[in-house]
Design an enzyme around this catalytic site. Structure first.
Site, PDB file in Angstrom:
ATOM      1  N   GLU A 154      16.620 -18.203  -7.984  1.00  0.00           N
ATOM      2  CA  GLU A 154      16.340 -17.152  -8.417  1.00  0.00           C
ATOM      3  C   GLU A 154      15.593 -16.950  -9.854  1.00  0.00           C
ATOM      4  OE1 GLU A 154      15.572 -14.479  -7.200  1.00  0.00           O
ATOM      5  OE2 GLU A 154      16.045 -12.748  -8.813  1.00  0.00           O
TER       6      GLU A 154
ATOM      7  N   GLU B 194       6.795 -15.550 -10.994  1.00  0.00           N
ATOM      8  CA  GLU B 194       6.229 -14.227 -10.307  1.00  0.00           C
ATOM      9  C   GLU B 194       5.785 -13.651 -11.619  1.00  0.00           C
ATOM     10  OE1 GLU B 194       8.672 -11.721  -7.932  1.00  0.00           O
ATOM     11  OE2 GLU B 194      10.276 -12.280  -9.042  1.00  0.00           O
TER      12      GLU B 194
ATOM     13  N   LYS C 280       5.737  -4.202  -4.321  1.00  0.00           N
ATOM     14  CA  LYS C 280       7.452  -4.217  -4.393  1.00  0.00           C
ATOM     15  C   LYS C 280       7.871  -4.385  -2.585  1.00  0.00           C
ATOM     16  CE  LYS C 280      11.363  -2.765  -6.602  1.00  0.00           C
ATOM     17  NZ  LYS C 280      11.718  -4.243  -7.021  1.00  0.00           N
TER      18      LYS C 280
ATOM     19  N   CYS D 167       0.783  -1.115   0.089  1.00  0.00           N
ATOM     20  CA  CYS D 167       0.046  -0.013   0.040  1.00  0.00           C
ATOM     21  C   CYS D 167       0.761   1.221   0.064  1.00  0.00           C
ATOM     22  CB  CYS D 167      -0.846   0.030   1.085  1.00  0.00           C
ATOM     23  SG  CYS D 167      -1.837  -1.157   1.071  1.00  0.00           S
TER      24      CYS D 167
ATOM     25  N   ARG E  66       3.765  -0.317  -4.873  1.00  0.00           N
ATOM     26  CA  ARG E  66       3.429  -0.759  -3.717  1.00  0.00           C
ATOM     27  C   ARG E  66       2.366  -1.673  -3.550  1.00  0.00           C
ATOM     28  NH1 ARG E  66       7.027   2.159   0.008  1.00  0.00           N
ATOM     29  NH2 ARG E  66       5.992   1.181   1.692  1.00  0.00           N
TER      30      ARG E  66
ATOM     31  N   TRP F 265      -2.724  -2.589  -1.754  1.00  0.00           N
ATOM     32  CA  TRP F 265      -2.381  -3.971  -1.615  1.00  0.00           C
ATOM     33  C   TRP F 265      -3.209  -4.774  -0.679  1.00  0.00           C
ATOM     34  CZ3 TRP F 265      -0.600  -8.092   1.203  1.00  0.00           C
ATOM     35  CH2 TRP F 265      -0.091  -9.236   0.757  1.00  0.00           C
TER      36      TRP F 265
ATOM     37  N   ASN G 285      -1.479   2.627   5.794  1.00  0.00           N
ATOM     38  CA  ASN G 285      -0.525   1.341   5.150  1.00  0.00           C
ATOM     39  C   ASN G 285      -0.026   0.710   6.309  1.00  0.00           C
ATOM     40  OD1 ASN G 285       1.374  -0.221   3.905  1.00  0.00           O
ATOM     41  ND2 ASN G 285       3.161   1.166   4.355  1.00  0.00           N
ATOM     42  N   GLY G 286      -0.395  -0.832   6.431  1.00  0.00           N
ATOM     43  CA  GLY G 286       0.018  -1.437   7.559  1.00  0.00           C
ATOM     44  C   GLY G 286      -1.191  -2.492   7.819  1.00  0.00           C
TER      45      GLY G 286
ATOM     46  N   HIS H 136      16.878 -37.748  -5.813  1.00  0.00           N
ATOM     47  CA  HIS H 136      16.414 -38.159  -4.589  1.00  0.00           C
ATOM     48  C   HIS H 136      14.836 -37.760  -4.313  1.00  0.00           C
ATOM     49  CE1 HIS H 136      20.305 -38.592  -2.938  1.00  0.00           C
ATOM     50  NE2 HIS H 136      20.592 -37.519  -3.431  1.00  0.00           N
TER      51      HIS H 136
ATOM     52  N   LYS I 101      11.679 -15.795 -10.579  1.00  0.00           N
ATOM     53  CA  LYS I 101      11.565 -14.810 -11.562  1.00  0.00           C
ATOM     54  C   LYS I 101      10.212 -15.462 -12.630  1.00  0.00           C
ATOM     55  CE  LYS I 101      12.666 -11.836 -10.259  1.00  0.00           C
ATOM     56  NZ  LYS I 101      13.506 -11.791  -9.422  1.00  0.00           N
TER      57      LYS I 101
HETATM   58  C1  F6R Z   1      11.224 -10.884  -6.131  1.00  0.00           C
HETATM   59  C2  F6R Z   1      11.400  -9.887  -5.093  1.00  0.00           C
HETATM   60  C3  F6R Z   1      10.875 -10.269  -3.696  1.00  0.00           C
HETATM   61  C4  F6R Z   1      11.828  -9.443  -2.695  1.00  0.00           C
HETATM   62  C5  F6R Z   1      11.364  -9.707  -1.383  1.00  0.00           C
HETATM   63  C6  F6R Z   1      12.405  -9.031  -0.369  1.00  0.00           C
HETATM   64  O1  F6R Z   1      11.570 -10.396  -7.494  1.00  0.00           O
HETATM   65  O2  F6R Z   1      11.367  -8.771  -5.541  1.00  0.00           O
HETATM   66  O3  F6R Z   1      11.185 -11.632  -3.518  1.00  0.00           O
HETATM   67  O4  F6R Z   1      13.357  -9.686  -2.933  1.00  0.00           O
HETATM   68  O5  F6R Z   1      10.210  -9.425  -1.264  1.00  0.00           O
HETATM   69  O6  F6R Z   1      12.189  -7.760  -0.496  1.00  0.00           O
HETATM   70  P1  F6R Z   1      13.619  -6.718  -0.181  1.00  0.00           P
HETATM   71  O7  F6R Z   1      14.754  -7.021  -1.014  1.00  0.00           O
HETATM   72  O8  F6R Z   1      12.923  -5.331  -0.422  1.00  0.00           O
HETATM   73  O9  F6R Z   1      13.597  -7.051   1.249  1.00  0.00           O
END
Ligand code: F6R
Length: 594
Positions: free
Chosen positions: A469, A476, A589, A2, A27, A72, A96-97, A492, A473
């Site tokens: 990773e 998501e 994010k 948010c 956000r 969000w 926000n929270g 395994h 990617k």
């Molecule tokens: C994936 C991504 C998330 C962040 C995670 C941690 O692309 O961006 O998995 O890496 O939410 O966020 P930060 O790095 O801001 O603590």
């Protein structure tokens, strides 16, 4: 998660609120709303992104103070009913929270005769403030009184119908900055939202309440005493990389990786560590998501260079167990945003136990940066795409540089070994630029991956973490189910998943012979092998793989090239499936809730 904005201006604020809110879209983006004050409230709420609020406002929206929110969803569906601002008797609030005791508060407010209009936890806040005002409290005092009843995390901005010249702000646990100058005052979850509206900004601390009137911001701490906070020029709030012809922020940010890595190198090359950190007997790296994968990829280099054992912890899990802290431990927290609630909670836990905390963080004004013993900046620049891309690469570089600085301080590596790593790190921007030039081949592969509804990623050592990773990617951005395994673990159990034409993305790396054998094993079971390997290994993988992507670099360089290649693969798979690359479904994010 948010985003909130508030503006007090010399002119009608509605249009500026929409502009500022658009910069917070990363956000959360399931619904948005705004309210401006005086006379009465003018309110607009929409499902979808801030831009859906529109740019045209009629005469009812002439107020010079207003608040806005991009959501969000945590409590209640993402619909207009649950969109903020929430209102009660001349009080409007954006939040926000998460209010943890909202159910109990709502029950007692309902018992007092309050009627609720949404399913959100946030709506209790305007009701509490309105109740305090009805008892005669002035705006700031009413907010103070309401906050005393709240448990949980909040950054709120409050608008009053009968005091239409101001916005009151409060913070506990959720990030928020206030800004002033140029005839205006403002509040936002991220100061970058306020560029062009104010001259300087300051982050609020937990317990702070601020009153914005005209260009003036009055801040009081949790005891009601006037508080002075650290004001910084708005120019320091970084602006985003231009999307240009790339079509998405995410794609533009991948292209910005070489420049970002140059910045990280410039910021950290030759930087030394304080004695307290250099004396570490054990490191514990704590992070979430991509940041965790950056830490696990870098771990081998940090351990090899410095000789210091390095544990790896998922922040949300670390919180749930009272792990014993070994004497001599130094914590390394990794976070792009510096706002992630779970990582911040671990930071507070460790600092309370006297563990020095190094923050490998991208956002310089974040809470993590402000409260760490040492900030080790990633310097990736502002990242707007929800998925971490250039910030991941910069985290990885910053972490390897941390290992290098540790080795230098401890004398644990020979000068020749240190110089060799330094040369590899300096070459990384060129390696990533070369990896990007493989985009046409990666895009063609991605279109085939997009037609499958699952994918498996494998690798060994650091390449296993890069594989993880890559899988993150892909899932998501494209919503394709993707799993990652250490290549040695396949036999395994997970090899049971392989069937005819399953895409298996093989990240070659250390000990290629063993990874090659694993590629042969899945190929023998009908998998479609896509090998991301160094150029020197391409010929050996060719008979096994459906596609060989011959990447530039070897050792460290190969890992960075794989990161870029996997990001491009995910972006192109997502585009082939018409997914919104910058705003993946259900994500935001900054994960500021636990
Ligand atoms: C994936 C991504 C998330 C962040 C995670 C941690 O692309 O961006 O998995 O890496 O939410 O966020 P930060 O790095 O801001 O603590």
């Amino acid at each position: 998660m948010c985003g909130i904005v508030g503006l007090v201006n010399g002119h009608a604020v509605a249009g500026d609120l929409v502009t500022a809110l658009g910069r917070l879209e990363y956000r959360g983006y399931d619904s948005a709303g705004l309210a401006v004050a005086g006379p009465g409230f003018a309110v607009r709420k929409v499902v979808g992104r801030p831009a859906a609020l529109g740019a045209e406002f009629d005469a009812s929206f002439t107020g010079r103070a207003g608040i806005a929110h991009t959501r969000w969803a945590t409590h209640g569906r993402p619909d207009a009913r649950n969109a903020h601002p929430h209102l009660c008797d001349g009080v409007a609030v954006v939040h926000n929270g998460i209010i943890e005791n909202h159910a109990a508060l709502r029950a007692s407010l309902v018992a007092e005769g309050h009627a609720f209009a949404s399913d959100t936890d946030s709506e209790v806040i305007p009701h509490l403030i309105a109740a305090a005002r009805a008892r005669g409290a002035a705006p700031v005092a009413a907010v103070q009184e309401a906050c005393a009843a709240l448990h949980g995390a909040y950054a709120i901005a409050v608008l009053f119908e009968d005091a239409p010249d101001r916005v009151v702000v409060a913070r506990q646990g959720s990030p928020v900055t206030v800004a002033r100058g140029a005839g205006a005052s403002a509040v936002a979850s991220d100061p970058a939202a306020l560029a062009g509206f104010c001259a300087e900004y300051a982050a609020l601390e937990d317990g702070d309440i601020a009153e914005l009137r005209g260009a003036e911001v009055r801040i009081a701490d949790r005891n009601g005493r006037v508080a002075s906070r650290d004001w910084q020029s708005m120019e320091a709030a970084e602006v985003a990389a231009e999307m240009g012809a790339f079509g998405s922020n995410t794609r533009a940010e991948i292209a910005a990786t070489p420049a970002a890595l140059r910045r990280t190198n410039a910021a950290l090359a030759g930087r030394t560590l304080p004695a307290q950190v250099a004396a570490a007997e054990r490191l514990v790296m704590v992070a979430c998501g991509s940041s965790l994968y950056a830490a696990s990829t870098a771990r081998a280099w940090i351990e090899q260079l410095s000789g210091v054992p390095c544990d790896l912890e998922v922040a949300s899990e670390y919180r749930t167990r009272a792990a014993p802290i070994v004497r001599g431990t130094v914590a390394v927290l990794v976070s792009q945003s510096g706002e992630t609630a779970d990582t911040l909670a671990v930071q507070a836990h460790l600092r309370a136990r006297g563990v020095p905390v190094v923050a490998v963080v991208n956002v310089p004004h974040s809470q993590m940066a402000r409260t760490a013993d040492l900030v080790w900046p990633t310097s990736a620049g502002r990242e707007l795409g929800v998925a971490a891309t250039k910030s991941f690469s910069c985290q990885l570089l910053a972490l390897v540089r941390f290992g290098l600085a540790l080795a230098q301080a401890r004398g644990s590596a020979t000068p020749a070994a240190l110089a060799a790593v330094e040369a590899e790190l300096t070459a990384l921007p060129g390696v990533c630029a070369a990896a990007e030039r493989l985009e046409p081949q990666l895009a063609a592969i991605a279109r085939r991956v997009a037609s499958a509804n699952e994918a498996i990623f494998i690798g060994r050592g650091p390449a296993a973490s890069i594989a993880a990773e890559g899988a993150l990617k892909l899932k998501e951005l494209s919503y394709i189910r993707a799993d990652a395994y250490a290549a040695g673990e396949l036999k395994h159990g997970p090899i049971a998943l392989i069937h005819d034409r399953s895409p298996v993305i093989v990240c070659g790396g250390v000990n290629d012979d063993k990874t090659l054998s694993n590629a042969e094993e899945v190929r023998a079971r009908g998998a479609q092998v896509i090998a991301l390997v160094e150029q020197a290994a391409a010929a050996r993988f060719a008979p096994v793989a459906h596609d060989v992507v011959a990447l530039p670099g070897s050792g460290l360089g190969l890992v960075f090239a794989q990161a870029v290649a996997l990001q491009l693969l995910a972006v192109h798979a997502a585009e082939a499936l018409h997914c919104d690359v910058d705003r993946p479904r259900n994500l935001a994010k900054s994960v500021t809730v636990e």
